[in-house]
Design a protein around this motif. Sequence first.
Motif, mmCIF file in Angstrom:
data_model
loop_
_atom_site.group_PDB
_atom_site.id
_atom_site.type_symbol
_atom_site.label_atom_id
_atom_site.label_comp_id
_atom_site.label_asym_id
_atom_site.label_seq_id
_atom_site.Cartn_x
_atom_site.Cartn_y
_atom_site.Cartn_z
ATOM 1 N N GLU A 116 0.823 -1.216 0.000
ATOM 2 C CA GLU A 116 0.000 0.000 0.000
ATOM 3 C C GLU A 116 0.855 1.262 0.000
ATOM 4 N N THR A 117 1.890 1.283 0.829
ATOM 5 C CA THR A 117 2.687 2.511 0.949
ATOM 6 C C THR A 117 3.623 2.718 -0.236
ATOM 7 N N GLN A 118 3.995 1.635 -0.925
ATOM 8 C CA GLN A 118 4.906 1.736 -2.068
ATOM 9 C C GLN A 118 4.194 1.438 -3.387
ATOM 10 N N ALA A 119 2.906 1.706 -3.432
ATOM 11 C CA ALA A 119 2.116 1.373 -4.618
ATOM 12 C C ALA A 119 2.617 2.095 -5.869
ATOM 13 N N ARG A 120 3.074 3.335 -5.718
ATOM 14 C CA ARG A 120 3.566 4.073 -6.896
ATOM 15 C C ARG A 120 4.837 3.452 -7.445
ATOM 16 N N GLN A 121 5.745 3.058 -6.549
ATOM 17 C CA GLN A 121 6.977 2.390 -6.996
ATOM 18 C C GLN A 121 6.641 1.066 -7.686
ATOM 19 N N LEU A 122 5.715 0.336 -7.110
ATOM 20 C CA LEU A 122 5.331 -0.949 -7.687
ATOM 21 C C LEU A 122 4.643 -0.773 -9.036
ATOM 22 N N ALA A 123 3.809 0.254 -9.160
ATOM 23 C CA ALA A 123 3.149 0.530 -10.444
ATOM 24 C C ALA A 123 4.190 0.865 -11.511
ATOM 25 N N LEU A 124 5.201 1.643 -11.130
ATOM 26 C CA LEU A 124 6.267 1.981 -12.070
ATOM 27 C C LEU A 124 7.039 0.735 -12.473
ATOM 28 N N GLY A 125 7.308 -0.145 -11.510
ATOM 29 C CA GLY A 125 8.029 -1.372 -11.822
ATOM 30 C C GLY A 125 7.278 -2.253 -12.804
ATOM 31 N N VAL A 126 5.983 -2.398 -12.595
ATOM 32 C CA VAL A 126 5.166 -3.194 -13.523
ATOM 33 C C VAL A 126 5.188 -2.557 -14.905
ATOM 34 N N THR A 127 5.122 -1.234 -14.959
ATOM 35 C CA THR A 127 5.164 -0.529 -16.248
ATOM 36 C C THR A 127 6.491 -0.765 -16.952
ATOM 37 N N LEU A 128 7.589 -0.738 -16.205
ATOM 38 C CA LEU A 128 8.905 -0.995 -16.805
ATOM 39 C C LEU A 128 8.975 -2.397 -17.396
ATOM 40 N N VAL A 129 8.417 -3.380 -16.686
ATOM 41 C CA VAL A 129 8.388 -4.746 -17.211
ATOM 42 C C VAL A 129 7.545 -4.799 -18.484
ATOM 43 N N ALA A 130 6.397 -4.145 -18.458
ATOM 44 C CA ALA A 130 5.483 -4.178 -19.608
ATOM 45 C C ALA A 130 6.100 -3.535 -20.843
ATOM 46 N N MET A 131 6.899 -2.495 -20.644
ATOM 47 C CA MET A 131 7.452 -1.749 -21.764
ATOM 48 C C MET A 131 8.840 -2.222 -22.165
ATOM 49 N N GLY A 132 9.388 -3.167 -21.437
ATOM 50 C CA GLY A 132 10.759 -3.597 -21.687
ATOM 51 C C GLY A 132 10.902 -4.469 -22.925
ATOM 52 N N GLU A 133 12.148 -4.653 -23.308
ATOM 53 C CA GLU A 133 12.495 -5.600 -24.368
ATOM 54 C C GLU A 133 13.522 -6.557 -23.790
ATOM 55 N N GLY A 134 13.504 -7.778 -24.237
ATOM 56 C CA GLY A 134 14.393 -8.767 -23.649
ATOM 57 C C GLY A 134 13.878 -9.196 -22.294
ATOM 58 N N ALA A 135 14.777 -9.669 -21.446
ATOM 59 C CA ALA A 135 14.392 -10.185 -20.133
ATOM 60 C C ALA A 135 14.692 -9.170 -19.037
ATOM 61 N N THR A 136 13.839 -9.168 -18.014
ATOM 62 C CA THR A 136 14.024 -8.317 -16.846
ATOM 63 C C THR A 136 14.279 -9.190 -15.630
ATOM 64 N N VAL A 137 15.268 -8.806 -14.813
ATOM 65 C CA VAL A 137 15.478 -9.454 -13.522
ATOM 66 C C VAL A 137 15.206 -8.421 -12.433
ATOM 67 N N PHE A 138 14.374 -8.773 -11.465
ATOM 68 C CA PHE A 138 14.108 -7.878 -10.336
ATOM 69 C C PHE A 138 14.599 -8.558 -9.066
ATOM 70 N N HIS A 139 15.131 -7.749 -8.133
ATOM 71 C CA HIS A 139 15.776 -8.339 -6.968
ATOM 72 C C HIS A 139 15.791 -7.385 -5.795
ATOM 73 N N CYS A 140 16.006 -7.961 -4.603
ATOM 74 C CA CYS A 140 16.338 -7.183 -3.411
ATOM 75 C C CYS A 140 17.590 -7.806 -2.809
ATOM 76 N N ALA A 141 17.633 -8.046 -1.511
ATOM 77 C CA ALA A 141 18.812 -8.676 -0.906
ATOM 78 C C ALA A 141 18.694 -10.194 -0.929
ATOM 79 N N ALA A 142 17.603 -10.701 -0.345
ATOM 80 C CA ALA A 142 17.397 -12.150 -0.290
ATOM 81 C C ALA A 142 16.478 -12.662 -1.394
ATOM 82 N N GLY A 143 15.797 -11.760 -2.090
ATOM 83 C CA GLY A 143 14.832 -12.195 -3.086
ATOM 84 C C GLY A 143 13.588 -12.788 -2.449
ATOM 85 N N LYS A 144 13.268 -12.346 -1.228
ATOM 86 C CA LYS A 144 12.155 -12.937 -0.490
ATOM 87 C C LYS A 144 11.025 -11.953 -0.219
#
Length: 255
Positions: A116-144
């Motif tokens: 809820e608090t990071q909804a704008r960041q998450l919306a942007l991330g989904v948009t980047l995936v949708a508009m990308g070419e090739g493969a996208t990898v998304f990550h944090c520290a543990a991937g959890k």
Amino acid sequence: METLDLAPVNLRDLGGLPVSGGTVRPGVLLRSDDVSVMPAAFAQQMIDDGVTSVIDLRSAEEALMTGRGPLTVPGVNYHHLALTASVSSPEDISHEMMSAATTPEHVGAWYANLLETQARQLALGVTLVAMGEGATVFHCAAGKDRTGVFAAVVLSALGATPATISADYAVTATRLPQLFPRLRAIMGGLMPDRVLDEEAIKGMGAMMGAHAESMEAMQRILVERHGSVLEPIRHAGLSEATIAMLRERLVVDDA
């Protein structure tokens, strides 16, 4: 002295997961633990396999400490979408969240609040995936945690069932024995001792695990509050046109 292999241990393709009308296309969207310190040869293999975009969900201090890593080369785009203020003490993770009393319900509630608090960041991330070419990898520290929330958002947009989303999240549980030594090697200066000590980890609650029930709780809470997991992301700017683009890129039709 044995040198720890810093190749990702929680890297996996979302390809093949069932979604509305088909399955996720292989080789287009990958989730991972920290990719910033992987061996150069491992990074080159990922690039050879088609990775053209990195979405980094780590905090600013994490990204500053280890940088972008060997995937930062011409032809690979880097996007930093921090979902937490820090790794050691995100503002809404209390001391109690790290205790043995923490349940999957508590973890799911934290995930719901994060979405809820990071909804704008998450919306942007989904948009980047949708508009990308090739493969996208998304990550944090543990991937959890942060990666798990982002994966849940993308899969929800594709019409995956709650059970599919929870099962994908829970795969990380099989990687935890390899994850914690890697995190200790990478982030020893940032994370509190209680998170890095192997014996202490065994006595901690659900926050240090990857229980399907945690992701089930997140999804249930968001449905109760908003009607769907995706509604806060839609409200933050994710359009139906972008979701259609996402499906076009990521879904292999049943036919």
